[in-house]
Design an enzyme around this catalytic site. Structure first.
Site, PDB file in Angstrom:
ATOM      1  N   TYR A 187     -32.379  -0.429 -35.586  1.00  0.00           N
ATOM      2  CA  TYR A 187     -33.402  -1.031 -34.705  1.00  0.00           C
ATOM      3  C   TYR A 187     -34.697  -1.319 -35.466  1.00  0.00           C
ATOM      4  O   TYR A 187     -35.260  -2.414 -35.360  1.00  0.00           O
ATOM      5  CB  TYR A 187     -33.651  -0.065 -33.542  1.00  0.00           C
ATOM      6  CG  TYR A 187     -34.630  -0.564 -32.495  1.00  0.00           C
ATOM      7  CD1 TYR A 187     -34.226  -1.481 -31.523  1.00  0.00           C
ATOM      8  CD2 TYR A 187     -35.936  -0.090 -32.456  1.00  0.00           C
ATOM      9  CE1 TYR A 187     -35.119  -1.924 -30.555  1.00  0.00           C
ATOM     10  CE2 TYR A 187     -36.831  -0.521 -31.491  1.00  0.00           C
ATOM     11  CZ  TYR A 187     -36.413  -1.439 -30.541  1.00  0.00           C
ATOM     12  OH  TYR A 187     -37.302  -1.866 -29.584  1.00  0.00           O
ATOM     13  N   LYS A 228     -36.430  -4.960 -36.242  1.00  0.00           N
ATOM     14  CA  LYS A 228     -37.780  -5.297 -35.776  1.00  0.00           C
ATOM     15  C   LYS A 228     -38.701  -5.630 -36.963  1.00  0.00           C
ATOM     16  O   LYS A 228     -39.565  -6.501 -36.847  1.00  0.00           O
ATOM     17  CB  LYS A 228     -38.359  -4.151 -34.938  1.00  0.00           C
ATOM     18  CG  LYS A 228     -37.607  -3.924 -33.614  1.00  0.00           C
ATOM     19  CD  LYS A 228     -37.685  -5.147 -32.721  1.00  0.00           C
ATOM     20  CE  LYS A 228     -37.068  -4.933 -31.345  1.00  0.00           C
ATOM     21  NZ  LYS A 228     -37.198  -6.095 -30.462  1.00  0.00           N
TER      22      LYS A 228
HETATM   23  P1  NDP Z   1     -34.422  -3.564 -21.343  1.00  0.00           P
HETATM   24  O1  NDP Z   1     -33.143  -2.991 -21.854  1.00  0.00           O
HETATM   25  O2  NDP Z   1     -35.073  -2.964 -20.130  1.00  0.00           O
HETATM   26  O3  NDP Z   1     -34.240  -5.147 -21.085  1.00  0.00           O
HETATM   27  C1  NDP Z   1     -33.654  -5.978 -22.050  1.00  0.00           C
HETATM   28  C2  NDP Z   1     -33.033  -7.182 -21.368  1.00  0.00           C
HETATM   29  O4  NDP Z   1     -32.337  -7.948 -22.373  1.00  0.00           O
HETATM   30  C3  NDP Z   1     -31.983  -6.792 -20.320  1.00  0.00           C
HETATM   31  O5  NDP Z   1     -32.071  -7.641 -19.192  1.00  0.00           O
HETATM   32  C4  NDP Z   1     -30.686  -6.994 -21.082  1.00  0.00           C
HETATM   33  O6  NDP Z   1     -29.570  -7.264 -20.240  1.00  0.00           O
HETATM   34  C5  NDP Z   1     -31.006  -8.199 -21.913  1.00  0.00           C
HETATM   35  N1  NDP Z   1     -30.089  -8.379 -23.034  1.00  0.00           N
HETATM   36  C6  NDP Z   1     -29.397  -7.434 -23.729  1.00  0.00           C
HETATM   37  N2  NDP Z   1     -28.636  -8.012 -24.674  1.00  0.00           N
HETATM   38  C7  NDP Z   1     -28.853  -9.344 -24.584  1.00  0.00           C
HETATM   39  C8  NDP Z   1     -28.337 -10.471 -25.276  1.00  0.00           C
HETATM   40  N3  NDP Z   1     -27.429 -10.354 -26.259  1.00  0.00           N
HETATM   41  N4  NDP Z   1     -28.762 -11.710 -24.928  1.00  0.00           N
HETATM   42  C9  NDP Z   1     -29.657 -11.862 -23.929  1.00  0.00           C
HETATM   43  N5  NDP Z   1     -30.166 -10.839 -23.217  1.00  0.00           N
HETATM   44  C10 NDP Z   1     -29.765  -9.600 -23.540  1.00  0.00           C
HETATM   45  O7  NDP Z   1     -35.416  -3.530 -22.593  1.00  0.00           O
HETATM   46  P2  NDP Z   1     -37.018  -3.531 -22.633  1.00  0.00           P
HETATM   47  O8  NDP Z   1     -37.566  -4.365 -21.535  1.00  0.00           O
HETATM   48  O9  NDP Z   1     -37.481  -2.142 -22.788  1.00  0.00           O
HETATM   49  O10 NDP Z   1     -37.254  -4.255 -24.044  1.00  0.00           O
HETATM   50  C11 NDP Z   1     -37.561  -5.637 -24.169  1.00  0.00           C
HETATM   51  C12 NDP Z   1     -37.926  -5.910 -25.612  1.00  0.00           C
HETATM   52  O11 NDP Z   1     -39.034  -5.093 -25.971  1.00  0.00           O
HETATM   53  C13 NDP Z   1     -36.809  -5.572 -26.606  1.00  0.00           C
HETATM   54  O12 NDP Z   1     -36.804  -6.496 -27.667  1.00  0.00           O
HETATM   55  C14 NDP Z   1     -37.215  -4.208 -27.122  1.00  0.00           C
HETATM   56  O13 NDP Z   1     -36.684  -3.946 -28.386  1.00  0.00           O
HETATM   57  C15 NDP Z   1     -38.720  -4.360 -27.149  1.00  0.00           C
HETATM   58  N6  NDP Z   1     -39.448  -3.097 -27.167  1.00  0.00           N
HETATM   59  C16 NDP Z   1     -39.366  -2.209 -26.114  1.00  0.00           C
HETATM   60  C17 NDP Z   1     -40.091  -1.029 -26.156  1.00  0.00           C
HETATM   61  C18 NDP Z   1     -40.056  -0.036 -25.058  1.00  0.00           C
HETATM   62  O14 NDP Z   1     -40.700   1.019 -25.200  1.00  0.00           O
HETATM   63  N7  NDP Z   1     -39.370  -0.284 -23.954  1.00  0.00           N
HETATM   64  C19 NDP Z   1     -40.933  -0.699 -27.307  1.00  0.00           C
HETATM   65  C20 NDP Z   1     -40.963  -1.701 -28.327  1.00  0.00           C
HETATM   66  C21 NDP Z   1     -40.245  -2.856 -28.238  1.00  0.00           C
HETATM   67  P3  NDP Z   1     -28.641  -6.025 -19.705  1.00  0.00           P
HETATM   68  O15 NDP Z   1     -29.561  -5.069 -19.062  1.00  0.00           O
HETATM   69  O16 NDP Z   1     -27.701  -6.696 -18.754  1.00  0.00           O
HETATM   70  O17 NDP Z   1     -27.987  -5.466 -20.938  1.00  0.00           O
END
Ligand code: NDP
Length: 246
Positions: free
Chosen positions: A154, A158
């Site tokens: 991861y 990133k």
């Molecule tokens: P979530 O898991 O809550 O949401 C991610 C979304 O992306 C879900 O709707 C998921 O679908 C969808 N998804 C997964 N795989 C794919 C794919 N191959 N193509 C398209 N969509 C996809 O994550 P967060 O909201 O927490 O994270 C969002 C972003 O922020 C990510 O890039 C994460 O790495 C980044 N981030 C988050 C942090 C945190 O503390 N939460 C911290 C730092 C960065 P489904 O649920 O159906 O799998």
């Protein structure tokens, strides 16, 4: 309504941070393409946001699949005829210490988190170059800068996003296109809810402001990069982490 008539694509926009970004940009008048691996979740979020009076388009999109990415941009052009802002938000975790990390967990994270940004940015850029305008905003992470035990895949994905952001920013700055990243720290979402309570408490100790961030904290930073106020800013990262990394 600074984003009125703008067309914004948010990958992984159905829930979590992506959904908060969508809601934040809807308030600013943007028309939204909600693309997610699950069409049903994308459609549900798009329906909710359409109630605010904006136009929405839900799409089924796995960002790691080149054919699906190309098809998604085809749909966007059919529906809206342009793309103003791409937000590369879709991301997953498959955590494990290096010696126990399976090759497939490395590949899955790199394919969705990093290759997905490459594929979506390339398709968007083809259109943005013709338009001579556009914004790409990538969601990185604090672990790109600090590392994090258990997240070799991861944090590498990133950190890759940060390098990709700066390179694309340099390549297309002269075409009126900006490319920036937002690096969230520990944000309360389903992704972080999955962590063990003792891990969460340890993380909390490392955050100077003394609390986890909210999805809205990330969304407002993204909204800044999407807005006309940031037009002279490119190749930059805004850290949204409560001081966890300075
Ligand atoms: P979530 O898991 O809550 O949401 C991610 C979304 O992306 C879900 O709707 C998921 O679908 C969808 N998804 C997964 N795989 C794919 C794919 N191959 N193509 C398209 N969509 C996809 O994550 P967060 O909201 O927490 O994270 C969002 C972003 O922020 C990510 O890039 C994460 O790495 C980044 N981030 C988050 C942090 C945190 O503390 N939460 C911290 C730092 C960065 P489904 O649920 O159906 O799998």
């Amino acid at each position: 309504m600074e984003l009125k008539e703008k067309v914004v694509l948010i990958t992984g926009g159905a829930r979590g941070i992506g959904k908060a970004i969508a809601a934040c940009l809807a308030k600013r008048g943007a028309n939204l393409v909600i693309a997610d691996i699950s069409y049903e979740s994308a459609a549900e979020t798009a329906r909710e946001l359409a109630a605010t009076g904006i136009r929405t388009l839900p799409l089924k999109l796995d960002v790691s699949k080149a054919d699906e990415v190309a098809a998604a941009f085809g749909e966007i052009m059919k529906e809206f005829g342009k793309i103003d802002v791409l937000i590369n938000n879709a991301g997953i975790t498959r955590d494990g210490l290096l010696l126990r990390m399976k090759d497939e967990d490395w590949d899955a994270v790199m394919n969705i988190n990093l290759k997905g940004v490459f594929l979506c940015s390339k398709e968007a850029m083809k259109l943005m170059v013709k338009q001579k305008s556009g914004r790409i905003i990538n969601i990185a992470s604090v672990v790109a800068f600090m590392g994090n035990p258990g997240q070799a895949n991861y944090s590498a994905s990133k950190a890759g996003i940060v390098g990709l952001t700066k390179t694309i920013a340099r390549e297309y700055a002269s075409r009126g296109i900006t490319v920036n990243a937002v690096a969230p720290g520990f944000i309360a979402t389903a992704m972080t809810d999955a962590l063990a309570e003792n891990v969460k408490q340890e993380m909390l100790k490392s955050i100077p402001v003394g609390k986890f961030g909210s999805v809205d904290d990330v969304a407002t930073a993204v909204a800044f990069f999407a807005s006309p106020d940031s037009s002279y800013i490119t190749g930059q990262v805004i850290h949204v982490n409560g001081g966890m990394y300075m």
